[in-house]
Design a protein around this motif. Structure first.
Motif, PDB file in Angstrom:
ATOM      1  N   GLU A 176       0.841  -1.202   0.000  1.00  0.00           N
ATOM      2  CA  GLU A 176       0.000   0.000   0.000  1.00  0.00           C
ATOM      3  C   GLU A 176       0.875   1.250   0.000  1.00  0.00           C
ATOM      4  O   GLU A 176       0.604   2.222  -0.723  1.00  0.00           O
ATOM      5  CB  GLU A 176      -0.917   0.013   1.217  1.00  0.00           C
ATOM      6  N   VAL A 177       1.919   1.233   0.803  1.00  0.00           N
ATOM      7  CA  VAL A 177       2.815   2.383   0.898  1.00  0.00           C
ATOM      8  C   VAL A 177       3.596   2.543  -0.399  1.00  0.00           C
ATOM      9  O   VAL A 177       3.727   3.653  -0.937  1.00  0.00           O
ATOM     10  CB  VAL A 177       3.789   2.218   2.084  1.00  0.00           C
ATOM     11  N   ALA A 178       4.099   1.431  -0.916  1.00  0.00           N
ATOM     12  CA  ALA A 178       4.883   1.469  -2.145  1.00  0.00           C
ATOM     13  C   ALA A 178       4.043   1.959  -3.316  1.00  0.00           C
ATOM     14  O   ALA A 178       4.522   2.752  -4.153  1.00  0.00           O
ATOM     15  CB  ALA A 178       5.456   0.085  -2.447  1.00  0.00           C
ATOM     16  N   GLU A 179       2.800   1.519  -3.402  1.00  0.00           N
ATOM     17  CA  GLU A 179       1.944   1.954  -4.503  1.00  0.00           C
ATOM     18  C   GLU A 179       1.559   3.426  -4.372  1.00  0.00           C
ATOM     19  O   GLU A 179       1.414   4.128  -5.383  1.00  0.00           O
ATOM     20  CB  GLU A 179       0.709   1.063  -4.584  1.00  0.00           C
ATOM     21  N   THR A 180       1.439   3.917  -3.138  1.00  0.00           N
ATOM     22  CA  THR A 180       1.209   5.347  -2.928  1.00  0.00           C
ATOM     23  C   THR A 180       2.386   6.149  -3.446  1.00  0.00           C
ATOM     24  O   THR A 180       2.232   7.168  -4.140  1.00  0.00           O
ATOM     25  CB  THR A 180       0.982   5.637  -1.436  1.00  0.00           C
ATOM     26  N   ALA A 181       3.598   5.686  -3.124  1.00  0.00           N
ATOM     27  CA  ALA A 181       4.808   6.358  -3.602  1.00  0.00           C
ATOM     28  C   ALA A 181       4.930   6.253  -5.118  1.00  0.00           C
ATOM     29  O   ALA A 181       5.260   7.233  -5.798  1.00  0.00           O
ATOM     30  CB  ALA A 181       6.038   5.754  -2.925  1.00  0.00           C
ATOM     31  N   LEU A 182       4.669   5.070  -5.655  1.00  0.00           N
ATOM     32  CA  LEU A 182       4.788   4.844  -7.092  1.00  0.00           C
ATOM     33  C   LEU A 182       3.825   5.733  -7.874  1.00  0.00           C
ATOM     34  O   LEU A 182       4.198   6.308  -8.912  1.00  0.00           O
ATOM     35  CB  LEU A 182       4.524   3.376  -7.405  1.00  0.00           C
ATOM     36  N   THR A 183       2.604   5.867  -7.385  1.00  0.00           N
ATOM     37  CA  THR A 183       1.622   6.719  -8.061  1.00  0.00           C
ATOM     38  C   THR A 183       2.101   8.163  -8.117  1.00  0.00           C
ATOM     39  O   THR A 183       1.995   8.836  -9.151  1.00  0.00           O
ATOM     40  CB  THR A 183       0.267   6.637  -7.348  1.00  0.00           C
ATOM     41  N   PHE A 184       2.644   8.650  -7.010  1.00  0.00           N
ATOM     42  CA  PHE A 184       3.135  10.035  -6.976  1.00  0.00           C
ATOM     43  C   PHE A 184       4.307  10.214  -7.937  1.00  0.00           C
ATOM     44  O   PHE A 184       4.355  11.187  -8.705  1.00  0.00           O
ATOM     45  CB  PHE A 184       3.542  10.416  -5.561  1.00  0.00           C
ATOM     46  N   VAL A 185       5.242   9.281  -7.892  1.00  0.00           N
ATOM     47  CA  VAL A 185       6.406   9.375  -8.781  1.00  0.00           C
ATOM     48  C   VAL A 185       5.957   9.349 -10.240  1.00  0.00           C
ATOM     49  O   VAL A 185       6.376  10.180 -11.055  1.00  0.00           O
ATOM     50  CB  VAL A 185       7.403   8.234  -8.489  1.00  0.00           C
ATOM     51  N   THR A 186       5.077   8.409 -10.576  1.00  0.00           N
ATOM     52  CA  THR A 186       4.642   8.281 -11.961  1.00  0.00           C
ATOM     53  C   THR A 186       3.863   9.502 -12.421  1.00  0.00           C
ATOM     54  O   THR A 186       3.972   9.931 -13.572  1.00  0.00           O
ATOM     55  CB  THR A 186       3.793   7.009 -12.126  1.00  0.00           C
ATOM     56  N   THR A 187       3.085  10.089 -11.537  1.00  0.00           N
ATOM     57  CA  THR A 187       2.319  11.276 -11.874  1.00  0.00           C
ATOM     58  C   THR A 187       3.218  12.444 -12.224  1.00  0.00           C
ATOM     59  O   THR A 187       2.944  13.215 -13.153  1.00  0.00           O
ATOM     60  CB  THR A 187       1.402  11.679 -10.712  1.00  0.00           C
ATOM     61  N   HIS A 188       4.329  12.565 -11.509  1.00  0.00           N
ATOM     62  CA  HIS A 188       5.161  13.755 -11.654  1.00  0.00           C
ATOM     63  C   HIS A 188       6.439  13.554 -12.455  1.00  0.00           C
ATOM     64  O   HIS A 188       6.991  14.541 -12.953  1.00  0.00           O
ATOM     65  CB  HIS A 188       5.505  14.297 -10.263  1.00  0.00           C
ATOM     66  N   VAL A 189       6.896  12.315 -12.594  1.00  0.00           N
ATOM     67  CA  VAL A 189       8.163  12.130 -13.278  1.00  0.00           C
ATOM     68  C   VAL A 189       8.080  12.517 -14.737  1.00  0.00           C
ATOM     69  O   VAL A 189       9.047  12.988 -15.332  1.00  0.00           O
ATOM     70  CB  VAL A 189       8.640  10.666 -13.132  1.00  0.00           C
ATOM     71  N   GLN A 190       6.906  12.382 -15.356  1.00  0.00           N
ATOM     72  CA  GLN A 190       6.761  12.738 -16.761  1.00  0.00           C
ATOM     73  C   GLN A 190       6.907  14.247 -16.987  1.00  0.00           C
ATOM     74  O   GLN A 190       7.171  14.698 -18.096  1.00  0.00           O
ATOM     75  CB  GLN A 190       5.397  12.293 -17.277  1.00  0.00           C
ATOM     76  N   HIS A 191       6.720  15.020 -15.909  1.00  0.00           N
ATOM     77  CA  HIS A 191       6.866  16.472 -16.016  1.00  0.00           C
ATOM     78  C   HIS A 191       8.253  16.947 -15.605  1.00  0.00           C
ATOM     79  O   HIS A 191       8.512  18.131 -15.566  1.00  0.00           O
ATOM     80  CB  HIS A 191       5.816  17.168 -15.146  1.00  0.00           C
ATOM     81  N   SER A 192       9.104  15.983 -15.233  1.00  0.00           N
ATOM     82  CA  SER A 192      10.424  16.336 -14.713  1.00  0.00           C
ATOM     83  C   SER A 192      11.472  16.176 -15.798  1.00  0.00           C
ATOM     84  O   SER A 192      11.183  15.871 -16.953  1.00  0.00           O
ATOM     85  CB  SER A 192      10.772  15.430 -13.530  1.00  0.00           C
ATOM     86  N   SER A 193      12.708  16.325 -15.385  1.00  0.00           N
ATOM     87  CA  SER A 193      13.818  16.196 -16.325  1.00  0.00           C
ATOM     88  C   SER A 193      14.379  14.792 -16.344  1.00  0.00           C
ATOM     89  O   SER A 193      15.465  14.558 -16.882  1.00  0.00           O
ATOM     90  CB  SER A 193      14.934  17.184 -15.957  1.00  0.00           C
ATOM     91  N   VAL A 194      13.692  13.820 -15.689  1.00  0.00           N
ATOM     92  CA  VAL A 194      14.191  12.445 -15.702  1.00  0.00           C
ATOM     93  C   VAL A 194      14.234  11.932 -17.132  1.00  0.00           C
ATOM     94  O   VAL A 194      13.277  12.113 -17.867  1.00  0.00           O
ATOM     95  CB  VAL A 194      13.306  11.544 -14.831  1.00  0.00           C
TER      96      VAL A 194
END
Length: 286
Positions: free
Chosen positions: A268-286
């Motif tokens: 549950e914790v990992a999926e919460t983190a994963l959702t946030f990362v996936t939501t924002h990483v596309q807008h980042s410089s990664v």
């Protein structure tokens, strides 16, 4: 000369070769980087490359750590931060996402404050200078270390009862015992003294640059029943961080204690983190 181990360098090389966005996992006290293994598999299945460096001189296994606990002594917040920054500096293709737990959550925020992270998730993060709440449960959880000033120069292991109170209070005793046997190792006493004294020391290493506009999106995760880092401490960090122009969010997970990254509810914790990362990483410089 780099202090990165052969394993860490090989992980960085594999991540670079993968050509995928990279997620860096940072563990806290009383754990090793292997505590992230299930998280790494989840994130890699979702399309990320991952690395999980240890702290400087961390043994390769729990068994080795228990046989040589003295290697954990004297590790300080900035020394550990610099170790992770060294690893991050060897990644190619843009800034990585950072996920950290407990003191790893403090270090993750320090890295973000340096502008070296694309996206950051700090889970039950240890406090930094300017964070004022000191709940009774936090004092009791840290008493195993700060109760003896000599522990500033030692590696300190928790008894099972101390682990049960500070980490596994939201779990049945059988699961708490299993986690203690599988994951718990000694830890440096210094970082806890650094965090406890941060508001009295203007030169403390337990500080975070919260106003850097290059910080990137940040999610703070708090376990509702965490005795070590209760909601009041995490929320006070959120209030400092939300002044940043970047996205800043906080979520409280019901019924969870400090063991939330390693216990049976880790997904549950990992999926919460994963959702946030996936939501924002596309807008980042990664």
């Amino acid at each position: 000369m780099s202090g990165l181990t052969t394993r860490e360098l090989e992980e960085i090389e594999r991540a670079n070769d993968a050509g995928r966005p990279v997620v860096v996992f940072i563990h806290g006290l009383w754990l090793l980087s292997s505590s992230w293994d299930r998280w790494r598999a989840l994130f890699e299945d979702a399309g990320y490359a991952t690395i999980a460096p240890g702290w400087p001189d961390d043994p390769d296994s729990v068994q080795e750590a228990r046989a040589n606990p003295e290697v954990f002594a004297h590790k300080m917040v900035q020394q550990v931060t610099d170790h992770y920054l060294d690893a991050i500096g060897r990644l190619i293709g843009g800034k990585p996402a950072i996920v950290g737990h407990s003191f790893g959550g403090l270090i993750a925020q320090k890295i973000a404050g340096d502008g070296a992270a694309a996206v950051t998730v700090a889970i039950d993060p240890a406090p930094f200078r300017g964070v004022l709440p000191v709940p009774v449960s936090s004092l009791r959880s840290s008493a195993a270390v700060i109760g003896n000033p000599a522990n500033i120069g030692r590696a300190v292991a928790l008894t099972f009862d101390q682990f049960r109170y500070g980490w596994a209070n939201a779990l049945p005793e059988e699961e708490a015992r299993a986690l203690y046997d599988e994951f718990h190792v000694a830890a440096s006493g210094v970082p806890i003294f650094q965090a406890v004294g941060a508001n009295f020391n203007p030169f403390t290493e337990a500080r975070v640059e919260t106003k850097n506009p290059e910080r990137g999106p940040l999610l703070l995760i708090s376990g509702e029943k965490d005795h070590t880092i209760p909601w009041a401490v995490t929320h006070a960090q959120f209030k400092k961080q939300e002044r940043n122009p970047g996205v800043t969010e906080i979520v409280e997970l019901p019924g969870r204690g400090h063991s939330l990254t390693i216990d049976s509810g880790w997904r549950e914790v990992a999926e919460t983190a994963l959702t946030f990362v996936t939501t924002h990483v596309q807008h980042s410089s990664v």
